[in-house]
Write an enzyme that holds these catalytic residues in place. Structure first.
Site, PDB file in Angstrom:
ATOM      1  N   TYR A 144       0.864  -1.178   0.000  1.00 48.17           N
ATOM      2  CA  TYR A 144       0.000   0.000   0.000  1.00 48.17           C
ATOM      3  C   TYR A 144       0.897   1.223   0.000  1.00 48.17           C
ATOM      4  O   TYR A 144       1.763   1.357   0.857  1.00 48.17           O
ATOM      5  CB  TYR A 144      -0.900  -0.004   1.246  1.00 48.17           C
ATOM      6  CG  TYR A 144      -1.755   1.231   1.388  1.00 48.17           C
ATOM      7  CD1 TYR A 144      -2.882   1.409   0.593  1.00 48.17           C
ATOM      8  CD2 TYR A 144      -1.444   2.218   2.323  1.00 48.17           C
ATOM      9  CE1 TYR A 144      -3.672   2.554   0.716  1.00 48.17           C
ATOM     10  CE2 TYR A 144      -2.226   3.355   2.460  1.00 48.17           C
ATOM     11  CZ  TYR A 144      -3.340   3.512   1.650  1.00 48.17           C
ATOM     12  OH  TYR A 144      -4.123   4.639   1.780  1.00 48.17           O
ATOM     13  N   ASP A 239       9.406   2.561  -0.547  1.00 53.09           N
ATOM     14  CA  ASP A 239       8.396   3.264   0.240  1.00 53.09           C
ATOM     15  C   ASP A 239       8.644   2.909   1.700  1.00 53.09           C
ATOM     16  O   ASP A 239       8.228   1.860   2.195  1.00 53.09           O
ATOM     17  CB  ASP A 239       6.997   2.829  -0.215  1.00 53.09           C
ATOM     18  CG  ASP A 239       5.902   3.436   0.660  1.00 53.09           C
ATOM     19  OD1 ASP A 239       6.233   4.075   1.675  1.00 53.09           O
ATOM     20  OD2 ASP A 239       4.717   3.246   0.328  1.00 53.09           O
ATOM     21  N   LYS A 267       5.225   9.390   8.516  1.00 58.41           N
ATOM     22  CA  LYS A 267       5.027   8.866   9.876  1.00 58.41           C
ATOM     23  C   LYS A 267       6.093   9.347  10.874  1.00 58.41           C
ATOM     24  O   LYS A 267       6.001  10.457  11.365  1.00 58.41           O
ATOM     25  CB  LYS A 267       4.913   7.344   9.821  1.00 58.41           C
ATOM     26  CG  LYS A 267       3.680   6.895   8.976  1.00 58.41           C
ATOM     27  CD  LYS A 267       3.344   5.462   9.188  1.00 58.41           C
ATOM     28  CE  LYS A 267       2.330   4.921   8.185  1.00 58.41           C
ATOM     29  NZ  LYS A 267       0.933   5.145   8.539  1.00 58.41           N
TER      30      LYS A 267
HETATM   31  N1  HOZ Z   1      -1.473   3.663   6.060  1.00 60.32           N
HETATM   32  C1  HOZ Z   1      -1.736   3.424   7.409  1.00 60.32           C
HETATM   33  C2  HOZ Z   1      -2.152   2.054   7.712  1.00 60.32           C
HETATM   34  N2  HOZ Z   1      -1.580   1.067   7.001  1.00 60.32           N
HETATM   35  C3  HOZ Z   1      -2.692   4.308   8.090  1.00 60.32           C
HETATM   36  C4  HOZ Z   1      -3.253   5.425   7.335  1.00 60.32           C
HETATM   37  C5  HOZ Z   1      -4.654   5.189   7.011  1.00 60.32           C
HETATM   38  O1  HOZ Z   1      -4.901   4.535   6.013  1.00 60.32           O
HETATM   39  O2  HOZ Z   1      -5.473   5.682   7.787  1.00 60.32           O
END
Ligand code: HOZ
Length: 427
Positions: A144, A239, A267
């Site tokens: 992702y 990433d 983050k």
């Molecule tokens: N990308 C994060 C979880 N895998 C958190 C951000 C979100 O999607 O709220």
């Protein structure tokens, strides 16, 4: 557990906000029940609006490596805020954070600040496309990289949790340039690179995947990807939005000694404030406007509050022994978890890298998205609810990571292990 106040707020939220949440993964749809509305956090703990307290292993989905309301970070932000929130003009803090990241990830020669991980990955891909003059990219199923159109293809995290790994609203023509490979399958990536010789701008990967649970790279997979990119003139993008400064001080690139051309960050580098960044080889980054022609911009990019929070966090994690201590805690807790899982007779696969860890209820080893999808998500939902009842807040999805922070004490870990044993017995 009392949750009238959370339920009341959730009912109100649903009337004004789609699904009652501002990011889908926060909803409890895949695990059952309603999301908890949080009133405050301190150290390793969250308190919800009903006054329930939880040991927190979500950590705002990764950024809070120092725990909630970390005093030195708050002080730093407060003094910066008193001088103004945003200027839309350069400040010294942006330079300091850029230099600090370059020092910790020496492969990054130049860096540009943005406001989120999504912006970081999409800007890195634009840079790779502009630099190579090619359009196609390869991504790995289950990784992702935020919610840009052409990256929402077989995407993990909330997209998988809520059953829409390919989102409606993304035109087929936008994803036509996205080629899919399987994680840890170098032969598949090679086939694509050969079939589309001269057309692929970038390969983007989470070098430690954290959005389908935690899946580390197998053997020399990352080094083989590096060689593949060199052979075909492809830009390799790591990433590290999630794993950067989570799996070690130098991120996954430091841990596995593989140097990407570009890196996306987010983050931890914002210490809990909205932030992202992308950087890497000078030859590519110099092509970004205004030194080059590849356009990318942002009103709040590099704002002083986020920069101050990021600097305070990175200074703390740079202290000697910081990651060793996090690693000690993760191995203690995951060993307890493995013992309890074994005793329960439930089949499982548990992975941990640095301060990221997680497990699936599954009969086989998980090495890619296709295997992860075979886990028992219904059982995970029950487990999640049992942990909540015992005062432990894990991710409300089988396809996310858990995060350890410096604020978790040994007593917290013992309490978590006990809750885990109790939750498994209750399943
Ligand atoms: N990308 C994060 C979880 N895998 C958190 C951000 C979100 O999607 O709220």
């Amino acid at each position: 557990m009392q949750n009238q106040q959370s339920n009341r707020l959730f009912a109100r939220a649903q009337a004004s906000i789609p699904g009652g949440v501002n990011s889908p993964v926060r909803a409890f749809q895949s695990v059952g029940g309603n999301p908890l509305f949080i009133a405050s956090g301190k150290g390793s703990q969250l308190t919800d609006v009903d006054g329930n307290r939880f040991l927190d292993y979500v950590g705002s989905w990764g950024p809070l490596i120092l725990g909630h309301a970390h005093e030195p970070t708050l002080k730093r932000i407060a003094s910066v805020m008193a001088r103004g929130l945003s200027f839309g003009a350069p400040t010294e803090l942006e330079v300091l954070l850029a230099e600090k990241i370059k020092e910790l990830m020496p492969n990054i020669e130049m860096i540009r600040m943005v406001n989120s991980g999504t912006e970081a990955t999409m800007s890195a891909i634009r840079a790779a496309r502009g630099y190579t003059g090619r359009d196609k990219i390869i991504k790995f199923t289950g990784c992702y990289h935020g919610h840009a159109d052409y990256l929402l293809v077989q995407a993990g995290s909330g997209a998988t949790t809520l059953g829409a790994p390919n989102s409606p609203g993304v035109p087929a023509s936008f994803v036509a340039e996205t080629l899919l490979a399987k994680l840890n399958d170098i032969a598949g990536a090679r086939r694509l690179a050969e079939e589309y010789e001269g057309e692929i701008a970038a390969i983007i990967i989470e070098p430690v995947a954290g959005n389908m649970g935690v899946v580390p790279p197998k053997g020399d997979f990352l080094a083989e990807l590096r060689s593949l990119c060199d052979l075909h003139g492809i830009v390799l993008i790591f990433d590290e939005v999630m794993c950067g400064f989570r799996v070690g001080l130098g991120g996954a690139q430091g841990l596995y000694h593989v140097q990407p051309d570009l890196t996306a960050l987010g983050k931890v580098i914002g210490g809990g404030m909205p932030v992202g960044a992308y950087g890497g080889k000078k030859a590519i980054m110099e092509q970004i406007s205004p030194s080059g022609k590849i356009y990318q911009a942002g009103t709040l990019s590099g704002n002083p509050v986020a920069m101050a929070a990021g600097l305070a966090t990175l200074e703390e994690v740079s202290q000697p022994g910081f990651y060793e201590e996090l690693g000690r805690k993760v191995s203690w807790l995951t060993n307890e978890m493995k013992d309890a899982l074994q005793a329960s007779g439930r089949p499982y696969c548990l992975n941990a890298v640095g301060s990221m860890f997680g497990f699936w209820f599954i009969e086989e080893e998980v090495h890619d998205y296709e295997t992860a999808l075979r886990c028992d998500t219904v059982l995970y939902g029950k487990y999640f609810r049992e942990m909540l009842l015992r005062g432990v807040y894990m991710a409300p999805s089988a396809f996310e990571a858990a995060f350890m922070s410096a604020a978790h004490s040994d007593a917290d870990l013992e309490e978590t292990a006990k809750a885990f044993q109790g939750a498994l017995r209750a399943l």
